[in-house]
Design a protein around this motif. Structure first.
Motif, short mmCIF file in Angstrom:
data_model
loop_
_atom_site.label_atom_id
_atom_site.label_comp_id
_atom_site.label_asym_id
_atom_site.label_seq_id
_atom_site.Cartn_x
_atom_site.Cartn_y
_atom_site.Cartn_z
N LEU A 29 0.82 -1.21 0.00
CA LEU A 29 0.00 0.00 0.00
C LEU A 29 0.86 1.26 0.00
O LEU A 29 1.90 1.30 0.66
CB LEU A 29 -0.86 0.05 1.27
N PRO A 30 0.45 2.31 -0.71
CA PRO A 30 1.13 3.59 -0.58
C PRO A 30 0.71 4.24 0.74
O PRO A 30 -0.47 4.32 1.05
CB PRO A 30 0.65 4.39 -1.78
N ALA A 31 1.68 4.67 1.53
CA ALA A 31 1.35 5.20 2.85
C ALA A 31 2.20 6.42 3.21
O ALA A 31 2.66 6.55 4.33
CB ALA A 31 1.52 4.11 3.89
N GLY A 32 2.43 7.29 2.28
CA GLY A 32 3.19 8.50 2.59
C GLY A 32 4.63 8.39 2.18
O GLY A 32 4.98 7.65 1.26
N SER A 33 5.49 9.14 2.88
CA SER A 33 6.90 9.12 2.53
C SER A 33 7.75 9.01 3.78
O SER A 33 7.35 9.39 4.87
CB SER A 33 7.28 10.39 1.76
N ASN A 34 8.92 8.49 3.59
CA ASN A 34 9.92 8.37 4.63
C ASN A 34 11.11 9.23 4.19
O ASN A 34 11.98 8.75 3.47
CB ASN A 34 10.31 6.90 4.82
N PHE A 35 11.09 10.47 4.57
CA PHE A 35 12.00 11.50 4.08
C PHE A 35 11.81 11.66 2.57
O PHE A 35 10.79 12.17 2.15
CB PHE A 35 13.45 11.21 4.48
N TYR A 39 7.00 5.59 1.27
CA TYR A 39 6.82 4.51 2.25
C TYR A 39 5.68 3.62 1.77
O TYR A 39 4.56 4.07 1.64
CB TYR A 39 6.53 5.09 3.63
N ARG A 40 5.98 2.38 1.50
CA ARG A 40 5.00 1.42 1.01
C ARG A 40 5.11 0.14 1.82
O ARG A 40 5.86 -0.77 1.46
CB ARG A 40 5.22 1.14 -0.47
N PRO A 41 4.36 0.04 2.94
CA PRO A 41 4.43 -1.20 3.72
C PRO A 41 3.81 -2.35 2.94
O PRO A 41 2.81 -2.20 2.25
CB PRO A 41 3.61 -0.88 4.97
N ASN A 42 4.45 -3.52 3.05
CA ASN A 42 3.88 -4.68 2.37
C ASN A 42 3.53 -5.76 3.39
O ASN A 42 3.90 -5.70 4.55
CB ASN A 42 4.82 -5.21 1.27
N ARG A 43 2.77 -6.71 2.93
CA ARG A 43 2.22 -7.74 3.78
C ARG A 43 3.30 -8.65 4.37
O ARG A 43 3.16 -9.14 5.49
CB ARG A 43 1.23 -8.58 2.98
N ASP A 44 4.39 -8.86 3.66
CA ASP A 44 5.42 -9.80 4.12
C ASP A 44 6.39 -9.16 5.11
O ASP A 44 6.72 -9.76 6.13
CB ASP A 44 6.19 -10.34 2.92
N ASP A 45 6.89 -7.96 4.80
CA ASP A 45 7.90 -7.34 5.64
C ASP A 45 7.33 -6.68 6.90
O ASP A 45 7.95 -6.74 7.96
CB ASP A 45 8.68 -6.28 4.85
N ASN A 46 6.18 -6.01 6.78
CA ASN A 46 5.61 -5.28 7.90
C ASN A 46 4.09 -5.47 7.93
O ASN A 46 3.34 -4.58 7.53
CB ASN A 46 5.97 -3.79 7.79
N PRO A 47 3.63 -6.63 8.39
CA PRO A 47 2.19 -6.90 8.33
C PRO A 47 1.34 -6.00 9.22
O PRO A 47 0.20 -5.69 8.87
CB PRO A 47 2.08 -8.37 8.77
N LEU A 48 1.89 -5.54 10.34
CA LEU A 48 1.12 -4.67 11.22
C LEU A 48 0.83 -3.33 10.56
O LEU A 48 -0.33 -2.86 10.55
CB LEU A 48 1.86 -4.46 12.55
N ALA A 49 1.84 -2.70 9.98
CA ALA A 49 1.63 -1.43 9.28
C ALA A 49 0.75 -1.62 8.05
O ALA A 49 -0.11 -0.78 7.76
CB ALA A 49 2.97 -0.83 8.87
N PHE A 50 0.93 -2.73 7.33
CA PHE A 50 0.11 -2.99 6.15
C PHE A 50 -1.37 -3.07 6.53
O PHE A 50 -2.21 -2.42 5.91
CB PHE A 50 0.55 -4.28 5.47
#
Length: 82
Positions: A29-35, A39-50
């Motif tokens: 998902l697109p979720a803003g920017s990190n500097f 920032y695009r959290p994905n289901r595999d790396d960061n499931p809580l943020a996704f």
């Protein structure tokens, strides 16, 4: 003017729901920017943020679409457009 604002809300709500659905299918998902990087959290790396951002997309898209429908029938205040 009431009809234009209601249709605008329904359209934006549908677009937000479509972005959430597409992100759910792709797993990212697109979720803003990190500097300077997006920032695009994905289901595999960061499931809580996704799942947090997925719920945010679904809740906000539904709220916008429902507000637009209620404004269209006169049960909610329309957008204060000038």
């Amino acid at each position: 003017m009431r009809t234009f604002g209601a249709l605008f809300l329904i359209t934006v709500g549908a677009i937000v729901l479509a972005v959430g659905w597409r992100g759910y299918r792709e797993g990212e998902l697109p979720a803003g920017s990190n500097f300077f990087r997006p920032y695009r959290p994905n289901r595999d790396d960061n499931p809580l943020a996704f799942h947090f951002f997925l719920a945010l997309y679904y809740a906000s898209g539904t709220a916008l679409a429902v507000w637009g429908l209620l404004a269209l029938v006169g049960l909610a205040p329309p957008l204060p457009l000038r």
